[in-house]
Design a protein around this motif. Sequence first.
Motif, PDB file in Angstrom:
ATOM      1  N   LEU A  10      63.757  38.222  63.167  1.00 52.48           N
ATOM      2  CA  LEU A  10      64.601  39.207  62.491  1.00 52.48           C
ATOM      3  C   LEU A  10      64.516  40.587  63.119  1.00 52.48           C
ATOM      4  CD1 LEU A  10      63.893  38.185  58.772  1.00 52.48           C
ATOM      5  CD2 LEU A  10      65.927  37.671  60.137  1.00 52.48           C
ATOM      6  N   SER A  11      63.645  40.764  64.113  1.00 51.28           N
ATOM      7  CA  SER A  11      63.440  42.110  64.652  1.00 51.28           C
ATOM      8  C   SER A  11      63.576  42.209  66.169  1.00 51.28           C
ATOM      9  CB  SER A  11      62.059  42.633  64.237  1.00 51.28           C
ATOM     10  OG  SER A  11      61.021  41.798  64.718  1.00 51.28           O
ATOM     11  N   TRP A  19      55.805  43.302  56.966  1.00 46.72           N
ATOM     12  CA  TRP A  19      56.655  42.210  56.495  1.00 46.72           C
ATOM     13  C   TRP A  19      56.041  41.540  55.273  1.00 46.72           C
ATOM     14  CZ3 TRP A  19      61.373  41.574  58.740  1.00 46.72           C
ATOM     15  CH2 TRP A  19      61.578  42.229  59.955  1.00 46.72           C
ATOM     16  N   ALA A  73      59.288  37.172  61.179  1.00 48.97           N
ATOM     17  CA  ALA A  73      59.415  38.607  61.443  1.00 48.97           C
ATOM     18  C   ALA A  73      60.004  38.864  62.828  1.00 48.97           C
ATOM     19  CB  ALA A  73      58.057  39.280  61.304  1.00 48.97           C
ATOM     20  N   TYR A  80      67.488  31.649  60.738  1.00 49.49           N
ATOM     21  CA  TYR A  80      66.932  32.880  61.280  1.00 49.49           C
ATOM     22  C   TYR A  80      67.349  33.106  62.735  1.00 49.49           C
ATOM     23  CZ  TYR A  80      63.903  33.448  57.199  1.00 49.49           C
ATOM     24  OH  TYR A  80      63.426  33.639  55.923  1.00 49.49           O
ATOM     25  N   CYS A 118      61.013  44.465  53.638  1.00 51.83           N
ATOM     26  CA  CYS A 118      59.858  44.905  54.418  1.00 51.83           C
ATOM     27  C   CYS A 118      59.602  46.379  54.132  1.00 51.83           C
ATOM     28  CB  CYS A 118      60.076  44.668  55.908  1.00 51.83           C
ATOM     29  SG  CYS A 118      61.557  45.430  56.572  1.00 51.83           S
ATOM     30  N   LYS A 159      64.224  40.168  55.236  1.00 52.46           N
ATOM     31  CA  LYS A 159      64.373  41.351  56.076  1.00 52.46           C
ATOM     32  C   LYS A 159      64.514  42.625  55.242  1.00 52.46           C
ATOM     33  CE  LYS A 159      67.077  43.099  59.989  1.00 52.46           C
ATOM     34  NZ  LYS A 159      68.194  42.791  60.938  1.00 52.46           N
TER      35      LYS A 159
END
Length: 575
Positions: free
Chosen positions: A129-130, A241, A126, A325, A156, A153
């Motif tokens: 990806l954020s 997520w 998570a 990732y 979510c 992604k």
Amino acid sequence: MSFQLEAHYQPAGDQPKAIHDILSFFEEGKNKITLLGATGTGKTFTMANVIQSIQKPTLVISHNKTLAAQLSTEFKHFFPHNAVHYFVSYFDYYQPESYLPSSGTYIEKEATINQEIEMYRLATMASLLSREDVIVVASASSLYGLGQARFFKENCLHLKVGNTYRFPEIKKQLLHMQYKPVHGKIEPGMFDLKGEQLDIYSSTEKSVYRCFFDEDLLERIEVRDSITFELKKSTTQVILWPATQYLQDNSDTELILQQMTAEKDLRVKEFEKLWMLVEAERIKKRVEYDIRMIRETGFVNGIENYSLYFDKRLPGESPNTIFDYFPEDFLLIVDESHMTIPQLRAMSQGDRARKNNLIKYGFRLPSAIDHRPLRFEELEATLHRKDIKEIELDQATDDLELVSETHKIIIARNEAIQGNKGETNGNIQKNKKLDSSPSLHSGSEWHDAGWIATPSARNDKSSSLINKEARSQNQLSALLSKQKTSAKSIFLSATPGQYEIELSDEVVEQIIRPTGLLDPITYVYPKSGDYTQLLESVDTLLKKKPHLTEFLQDASPTEPEKDILKEVFGNESDL
């Protein structure tokens, strides 16, 4: 948010020079550095300063869980305001599925999952990806497959105060994300709906999000401790997520099951042709049971063996891993590289030998050969450490030629199964990232279903789609799409191996400790005369520390002891 290093001390000893040299070499475009640092010189603090300076997401690979946990704790101390994660295998106990032909023993897969470590892994995915201020401390298990980053992604759940939501839709989305309703014991990745109050237990942290609704309007979100339910804070929005690392696109499950059925039918016929009737019945029952379970529940024990279909990968393509990732310009730190590199090299070999027996004796379909860890050579190509033309073909084709011809024609048979399902197959085509140039796929054409063997190729097994050349091109195409040409690497070791030395553009030394303390002087004595030296050492010790005399009743050996010592040391003159 940027990295913010916090420490009560400054670099000292050889640390300032090592930090300066590493950053200077990176600026010069030299992206492969070995830090030859003596034990106790503060290599971790040096790396923390490098991370602070380059401000890039960082992956630290260690050769065991314990050391990885120690490094994770140290980096959390240095970067308390940034995302520092611990990413290791989440199995407390793992017995892989295997078959021993010599004794006819089949060992079923058994595993015990550590829920807390699984939460750490999901939190890692998570964060990557954020946000950008991420440090991940991982073990060699980072080579094993994960779900697609894009799909993780996209699936979510965003909740924002003031928006309207329908409870059935929220529940449907949570179930799709593999959240489970609370029926008894509460664990991460669950939800509980009570009237107009929805409690969602986060899969990535020890928190519960309590959402208050007025009919369909979301009025308030509270963040509470998942154990004590103590209120931490109130928030206006939250991102939830998925509760599994292997979230799959279930929109075309029936198509996947048809592909599995087609491969099963071909494999059964092949076994029957060879009069391997036990193996034929074994694979028939196994796959039919798995298909029923997937159709009814969406899951079956061992579903990872069908990852080639669920991931929509072509045979030979490398699996999705944690490396996918990270951005293109991330920093890789290999801790204790003289131990970690050999471990990374060996990960895929044991897996292949075990999988071959399962396929050969009818416990798994041939497509299971593509459920595998990332090979070390593929990792080198991904990180742009090795010319992609030098990558050797994955040995799966040679192995399969010994046990099955099924894998070579299964894609061709899929064309007949899928028929004119253009709409469904269009989704597959959209998800394919590979170059659709026919030059990469000898003896094949592009269809909605993917690369399909041409009619002439189907009559000639040597030019079938699933041959060495096609597998090689699938593998290389996938690696080209995943290459991270700007990635930087640092190898840490007091005794770096030949691989790191030869690969590195520069070797930076860090010998002097921050404390200024030196290693004690070491004396090396010859083997001959070592008994005499031992007695002299005892006498010297007793002069310095006479209080130890009471622990040594007699420093001079008796005759029987002398005989034993003579036998051990083998030189009477020394006694």
